[in-house]
Structure formats: structure tokens, C-alpha cells
Design an enzyme around this catalytic site. Structure first.
Site, PDB file in Angstrom:
ATOM      1  N   GLU A  63      -2.710  -6.205  -0.667  1.00 53.55           N
ATOM      2  CA  GLU A  63      -2.675  -6.284   0.963  1.00 53.55           C
ATOM      3  C   GLU A  63      -3.127  -7.529   1.369  1.00 53.55           C
ATOM      4  OE1 GLU A  63      -4.112  -1.868   0.097  1.00 53.55           O
ATOM      5  OE2 GLU A  63      -4.218  -4.015  -0.976  1.00 53.55           O
ATOM      6  N   CYS A  98      -8.193   0.147   1.314  1.00 50.37           N
ATOM      7  CA  CYS A  98      -9.512   0.406   1.382  1.00 50.37           C
ATOM      8  C   CYS A  98     -10.103  -0.293   2.709  1.00 50.37           C
ATOM      9  CB  CYS A  98     -10.070  -0.339   0.210  1.00 50.37           C
ATOM     10  SG  CYS A  98     -10.084  -2.205   0.173  1.00 50.37           S
ATOM     11  N   CYS A 156      -9.266  -4.020   3.205  1.00 53.03           N
ATOM     12  CA  CYS A 156      -7.911  -4.426   3.317  1.00 53.03           C
ATOM     13  C   CYS A 156      -7.516  -4.002   4.931  1.00 53.03           C
ATOM     14  CB  CYS A 156      -7.004  -3.759   2.538  1.00 53.03           C
ATOM     15  SG  CYS A 156      -7.269  -4.507   0.803  1.00 53.03           S
TER      16      CYS A 156
END
Length: 153
Positions: free
Chosen positions: A59, A87, A90
Site C-alpha cells: 500500500e 495495517c 498503511c
């Protein structure tokens, strides 16, 4: 699982191919695609090991590429496609980049930050929110991850 467009499905298939590429480099098989105004402008996969960079998640890499291509750190009207629920790190980058929409495949019950462990996509104290749709190609992406980790355990 929402109603996904042909473009959504095309983007997730490309992200899935990127995830498979990650596995060939012994990286956790996560792939991402960034689409701006329904045009794919960046695609990549996890490179934390290869790049010696804990922040080199798929990402983050596609957001960096897209920002460079656009000449702007803001990516309004963009959709991020990723094979695994992002997560906290990101999601933080997504907020800073002003991503408009996230489409992800498999949920991440250990570190997912858009619903599994926590949901930062629309936190009232943060200065940006984005829409989230999960489940597109979830089974294929989850299987790729399970198979990857099965070999390593």
C-alpha cells in the site's frame, strides 16, 4: 461483500498477481493497485525484505508511486485495492494521502485497521475518512497467504 464494478475486479486481479510476485521473493504475499479516476496508475507488492524497509508494504509503495506520478502528495478521487486488510501504518499513509476509497480482499484478524482489530477509516478524531469495501477475491487472497505461511511454519 459489496457490489463490485468490472474495474474493481480488474484492479483486484492485478493486485493478486502482484501478491503472487511478492511470494516469489519470499515476501509476505500482499499486492496493491492504486486507481485514480478509474485509471490504474500504480501497482506493486510487499518489499520489506528486499528493500530492508519495514515500511515497504504494498500500500505504501503504490501510494508513493502514485504521488510521484501525480506530482502531488494528495490523491483525491483515488481507490486503493489491496489483497489484505491494511495495517495501522498503511491506514495512516492512506489518511495523509487523502485516499477516497479502499477495496480489500482478505481480512487481517491480527493487525487489520479497517475493521478487524480496529477501524481507523472513519475515526471521528482523524482529519480524513474514506469508504471501505472488503471481501473482493477474499478466498483466493486468503489461500495465497495461508499457503505461504504453511511452508514457513
Amino acid at each position: 461483500m459489496g457490489d463490485f464494478s468490472v474495474h474493481d475486479k480488474e484492479c483486484m486481479k492485478i493486485a493478486f498477481e502482484q501478491a503472487k510476485l511478492a511470494a516469489t521473493s519470499d515476501e509476505v504475499p500482499v499486492g496493491a493497485v492504486l486507481s485514480l479516476n478509474n485509471e490504474i496508475i500504480a501497482q506493486d507488492h510487499n518489499r520489506t525484505i528486499v528493500n530492508h524497509d519495514p515500511a515497504a508494504h504494498a500500500e505504501v509503495l503504490v501510494i508513493r508511486q502514485a504521488a510521484e506520478i501525480q506530482g502531488n502528495h494528495r490523491l483525491a478521487n483515488s481507490t486503493l485495492y489491496v489483497t489484505l486488510e491494511p495495517c495501522v501504518m498503511c491506514v495512516g499513509v492512506m489518511i495523509q494521502a487523502r485516499i477516497e476509497r479502499l477495496v480489500f480482499a482478505a481480512s487481517d484478524p491480527k493487525s487489520g485497521a479497517v475493521g478487524s482489530v480496529m477501524d481507523l477509516s472513519s475515526h471521528p478524531e482523524l482529519n480524513h475518512a474514506f469508504s471501505v469495501e472488503g471481501g473482493l477475491m477474499a478466498e483466493e487472497c486468503a489461500k495465497l497467504l495461508r499457503d505461504f505461511f504453511k511452508v514457513r511454519r
